[in-house]
Design a protein around this motif. Structure first.
Motif, mmCIF file in Angstrom:
data_model
loop_
_atom_site.group_PDB
_atom_site.id
_atom_site.type_symbol
_atom_site.label_atom_id
_atom_site.label_comp_id
_atom_site.label_asym_id
_atom_site.label_seq_id
_atom_site.Cartn_x
_atom_site.Cartn_y
_atom_site.Cartn_z
ATOM 1 N N HIS A 112 -10.315 -40.255 5.144
ATOM 2 C CA HIS A 112 -11.176 -41.211 4.452
ATOM 3 C C HIS A 112 -11.495 -40.551 3.107
ATOM 4 O O HIS A 112 -12.435 -39.757 3.000
ATOM 5 C CB HIS A 112 -12.462 -41.480 5.225
ATOM 6 C CG HIS A 112 -12.254 -41.919 6.643
ATOM 7 N ND1 HIS A 112 -11.548 -43.049 6.971
ATOM 8 C CD2 HIS A 112 -12.663 -41.369 7.814
ATOM 9 C CE1 HIS A 112 -11.534 -43.186 8.296
ATOM 10 N NE2 HIS A 112 -12.194 -42.177 8.826
ATOM 11 N N GLN A 128 -14.974 -39.905 1.303
ATOM 12 C CA GLN A 128 -15.957 -39.009 1.904
ATOM 13 C C GLN A 128 -15.898 -37.600 1.328
ATOM 14 O O GLN A 128 -16.841 -36.810 1.499
ATOM 15 C CB GLN A 128 -15.789 -38.993 3.418
ATOM 16 C CG GLN A 128 -16.173 -40.308 4.082
ATOM 17 C CD GLN A 128 -15.975 -40.324 5.584
ATOM 18 O OE1 GLN A 128 -15.809 -39.276 6.210
ATOM 19 N NE2 GLN A 128 -15.988 -41.508 6.172
ATOM 20 N N LYS A 129 -14.810 -37.276 0.609
ATOM 21 C CA LYS A 129 -14.746 -35.979 -0.065
ATOM 22 C C LYS A 129 -15.941 -35.802 -0.986
ATOM 23 O O LYS A 129 -16.495 -34.697 -1.110
ATOM 24 C CB LYS A 129 -13.445 -35.860 -0.854
ATOM 25 C CG LYS A 129 -13.332 -34.627 -1.746
ATOM 26 C CD LYS A 129 -13.377 -33.336 -0.935
ATOM 27 C CE LYS A 129 -13.261 -32.118 -1.832
ATOM 28 N NZ LYS A 129 -13.478 -30.860 -1.066
ATOM 29 N N MET A 184 -18.954 -36.647 -0.668
ATOM 30 C CA MET A 184 -20.260 -36.414 -0.027
ATOM 31 C C MET A 184 -20.302 -35.094 0.740
ATOM 32 O O MET A 184 -21.276 -34.819 1.444
ATOM 33 C CB MET A 184 -20.624 -37.567 0.913
ATOM 34 C CG MET A 184 -19.668 -37.803 2.044
ATOM 35 S SD MET A 184 -20.268 -39.037 3.254
ATOM 36 C CE MET A 184 -21.457 -38.071 4.195
ATOM 37 N N TRP A 233 -25.272 -38.552 10.831
ATOM 38 C CA TRP A 233 -24.357 -38.314 9.705
ATOM 39 C C TRP A 233 -23.872 -39.634 9.129
ATOM 40 O O TRP A 233 -23.746 -39.797 7.912
ATOM 41 C CB TRP A 233 -23.166 -37.483 10.183
ATOM 42 C CG TRP A 233 -22.068 -37.363 9.164
ATOM 43 C CD1 TRP A 233 -21.943 -36.416 8.200
ATOM 44 C CD2 TRP A 233 -20.950 -38.260 9.000
ATOM 45 N NE1 TRP A 233 -20.817 -36.654 7.442
ATOM 46 C CE2 TRP A 233 -20.196 -37.784 7.913
ATOM 47 C CE3 TRP A 233 -20.532 -39.406 9.659
ATOM 48 C CZ2 TRP A 233 -19.037 -38.415 7.473
ATOM 49 C CZ3 TRP A 233 -19.382 -40.036 9.227
ATOM 50 C CH2 TRP A 233 -18.642 -39.547 8.150
ATOM 51 N N ARG A 234 -23.612 -40.611 9.989
ATOM 52 C CA ARG A 234 -23.096 -41.901 9.541
ATOM 53 C C ARG A 234 -24.079 -42.585 8.603
ATOM 54 O O ARG A 234 -23.663 -43.258 7.639
ATOM 55 C CB ARG A 234 -22.796 -42.781 10.761
ATOM 56 C CG ARG A 234 -21.967 -44.005 10.444
ATOM 57 C CD ARG A 234 -21.565 -44.743 11.699
ATOM 58 N NE ARG A 234 -22.690 -45.386 12.344
ATOM 59 C CZ ARG A 234 -22.589 -46.426 13.187
ATOM 60 N NH1 ARG A 234 -21.409 -46.920 13.483
ATOM 61 N NH2 ARG A 234 -23.660 -46.938 13.750
ATOM 62 N N MET A 280 -23.608 -41.224 5.216
ATOM 63 C CA MET A 280 -22.379 -41.784 4.649
ATOM 64 C C MET A 280 -22.626 -43.187 4.100
ATOM 65 O O MET A 280 -22.180 -43.523 2.997
ATOM 66 C CB MET A 280 -21.281 -41.799 5.698
ATOM 67 C CG MET A 280 -19.918 -42.241 5.194
ATOM 68 S SD MET A 280 -19.548 -43.975 5.545
ATOM 69 C CE MET A 280 -19.275 -43.901 7.316
ATOM 70 N N TYR A 281 -23.366 -44.006 4.818
ATOM 71 C CA TYR A 281 -23.644 -45.364 4.341
ATOM 72 C C TYR A 281 -24.411 -45.320 3.014
ATOM 73 O O TYR A 281 -24.130 -46.103 2.103
ATOM 74 C CB TYR A 281 -24.472 -46.132 5.370
ATOM 75 C CG TYR A 281 -23.747 -46.494 6.645
ATOM 76 C CD1 TYR A 281 -22.361 -46.534 6.722
ATOM 77 C CD2 TYR A 281 -24.469 -46.803 7.804
ATOM 78 C CE1 TYR A 281 -21.708 -46.866 7.895
ATOM 79 C CE2 TYR A 281 -23.822 -47.144 8.990
ATOM 80 C CZ TYR A 281 -22.443 -47.172 9.021
ATOM 81 O OH TYR A 281 -21.817 -47.509 10.191
ATOM 82 N N LEU A 340 -21.917 -44.244 0.072
ATOM 83 C CA LEU A 340 -20.938 -45.234 -0.384
ATOM 84 C C LEU A 340 -21.594 -46.452 -1.020
ATOM 85 O O LEU A 340 -20.918 -47.256 -1.670
ATOM 86 C CB LEU A 340 -20.007 -45.656 0.747
ATOM 87 C CG LEU A 340 -20.567 -46.425 1.942
ATOM 88 C CD1 LEU A 340 -20.710 -47.913 1.675
ATOM 89 C CD2 LEU A 340 -19.673 -46.210 3.161
ATOM 90 N N THR A 394 -13.364 -31.618 10.990
ATOM 91 C CA THR A 394 -14.372 -32.676 11.008
ATOM 92 C C THR A 394 -15.006 -32.808 12.385
ATOM 93 O O THR A 394 -16.228 -32.990 12.505
ATOM 94 C CB THR A 394 -13.747 -34.020 10.578
ATOM 95 O OG1 THR A 394 -13.391 -33.944 9.192
ATOM 96 C CG2 THR A 394 -14.717 -35.172 10.781
ATOM 97 N N ASP A 398 -9.749 -36.128 7.770
ATOM 98 C CA ASP A 398 -10.846 -37.043 8.083
ATOM 99 C C ASP A 398 -11.908 -37.079 6.984
ATOM 100 O O ASP A 398 -11.715 -37.684 5.942
ATOM 101 C CB ASP A 398 -11.440 -36.673 9.441
ATOM 102 C CG ASP A 398 -12.305 -37.777 10.031
ATOM 103 O OD1 ASP A 398 -12.574 -38.776 9.332
ATOM 104 O OD2 ASP A 398 -12.724 -37.656 11.193
ATOM 105 N N SER A 399 -13.042 -36.406 7.181
ATOM 106 C CA SER A 399 -14.152 -36.483 6.224
ATOM 107 C C SER A 399 -13.959 -35.576 5.017
ATOM 108 O O SER A 399 -14.768 -35.611 4.086
ATOM 109 C CB SER A 399 -15.465 -36.111 6.920
ATOM 110 O OG SER A 399 -15.444 -34.758 7.350
#
Length: 454
Positions: free
Chosen positions: A58, A61-62, A64, A81-82, A85-86, A89, A294, A320-321
């Protein structure tokens, strides 16, 4: 035609010296000849490896990385964590996404990855309104791939619901959401965009069983009859419990029983499987898409690696993240997690005397190539000329030969050994640095500085 003589190279049937590689104008390998005379060909010093595929990324996500490393008021987990992320973005523009993706892809090339599977679910504008060009964000991913030279499999992700039982999405998910009909239009537009990127491919990625309904998954399988299929599955214990409550089965179990899982499929994470699920997934021919760094960062758990490997299971690795982009480090973390789980050493091998670095690397090459649905992962005719050259003069390689080189690469020196990288036969990394590093890093720095001060 570009012709090179590699001092030493890892070929499908083992190590060879003085390997002549003829690369066609389209970037594919036309001929491989071990023990060749120079005959005026370009000599490339070092140890040549097929570039490792990164099967799960993804890219956005780099940007963050580091933002979620402060303890919250409650028990931190994937789910907390999610939320970070929200929030991150929520402010990203298409220009931001392209700049972050280019930096991530450049870093991958410098770290030994030469192809990426972009699991792409950030589709819409801030607030969730589709862009005038439904494929605006897909075009930015393709542009980052073209700029850096990394091979691309764009995995367009269907994300419709906020949880099992067709739950409504929450505001943080608004930029991901598509009903089935709009997703199929987005998929068609993504194919148009990627058609101009050399050697690129498109696949589908139903995000997870919590984000798509069983009927949607069935509809996707009927509508898209070729190409890779990727899905997040059994990453978290809560996800497993919720799946049992909603569908009457565990995620991997449900997929194996209902989705005709075969070689087209890549199940991302598959962390929490029973022994029966582990053996059944291995026998299905699907790839387990493992993201060890990740998974460690998020506290997901430990994959059932030893049993899966001994059941002839296929796996590849992904970033991944993108908290740390490092091809050998992903393989090292995979092995070390198994050592901690089983309190032993050299777990991800099957034969006495076998090199763990060699086994990890070659298994991830084959699994990654299968999962990305592209002709990559080997120095062989017809494959894309993706070649990573390790610095044979590095002190850590003193006295190392053949498989020991891979053991040192994976378990000791890591990405510091990467000296030169060809992607599609083009030199994109020399002396460990990407040819466009300064410009790409400058744009990335500006974006991340602005976002962190917002």
């Amino acid at each position: 035609m570009r012709s090179c003589i590699l001092d030493k190279a890892l070929l499908p049937d083992g190590w060879a010296d003085n390997v002549r590689i003829d690369i066609a104008a389209d970037g594919t390998i036309a001929r491989v000849q071990p023990g060749a005379a120079p005959d005026g060909a370009e000599r490339i010093k070092g140890v040549a490896l097929p570039g490792l595929p990164n099967l799960h990324c993804h890219a956005f996500q780099k940007g963050m990385a580091g933002l979620a490393e402060r303890r919250g008021p409650a028990h931190d987990s994937f789910w907390t964590w999610r939320e970070v992320m929200y929030r991150f973005l929520g402010a990203l523009t298409p220009d931001d996404v392209e700049a972050i993706a280019a930096y991530a892809y450049m870093d991958m090339l410098e770290a030994g990855f030469t192809s990426v599977g972009e699991f792409h679910y950030l589709h819409h504008d801030i607030g969730g309104q589709p862009y005038a060009d439904l494929g605006e964000m897909a075009a930015r991913i393709a542009a980052a791939s073209s700029e850096t030279g990394i091979g691309l499999t764009l995995l367009s992700s269907l994300y419709t619901y906020g949880g099992f039982g067709d739950a409504a999405p929450n505001p943080g998910q608004a930029r991901f959401i598509n009903p089935t009909d709009r997703f199929l239009k987005l998929l068609a537009r993504s194919r148009e965009i990627v058609a101009v990127v050399p050697h690129a491919a498109v696949g589908i990625a139903p995000h997870s069983l919590r984000a798509v309904s069983p009927q949607q998954l069935k509809d996707m399988m009927q509508a898209v009859t070729d190409g890779p299929i990727h899905i997040h599955a059994a990453e978290q214990t809560r996800e497993v419990d919720d799946c049992v409550a909603a569908l009457g089965a565990r995620p991997v179990e449900w997929l194996l029983d209902n989705a005709n899982v075969d070689q087209r499929w890549c199940l991302i994470h598959a962390t929490h499987m029973t022994d029966d699920e582990t053996r059944r997934l291995a026998h299905s021919g699907a790839v387990a898409g493992l993201c060890p760094l990740t998974e460690g960062s998020l506290g997901d758990g430990i994959f059932n690696g030893e049993m899966f490997l001994h059941a002839q299971g296929r796996f590849g690795v992904g970033t991944d993240s993108n908290i740390q982009i490092d091809a050998p480090a992903e393989l090292r973390q995979l092995e070390y997690s198994q050592r901690l789980k089983h309190r032993g050493r050299n777990i991800m091998t099957q034969l006495e005397g076998q090199s763990t670095g060699r086994c990890l690397y070659t298994t991830a090459l084959a699994g990654g190539a299968q999962a990305l649905g592209r002709k990559i992962g080997a120095l062989a005719p017809g494959r894309r000329a993706d070649i990573v050259i390790l610095n044979a003069d590095h002190p850590d390689l003193a006295g190392a030969r053949d498989d020991m080189v891979l053991d040192v690469y994976v378990f000791s020196a890591g990405r510091s050994l990467v000296n030169k990288v060809m992607a599609g036969g083009v030199d994109v990394v020399s002396d460990g640095r990407h040819r466009a590093r300064e410009a790409i890093a400058r744009r990335y720095r500006q974006v991340v500085s602005r976002l962190s001060n917002a």
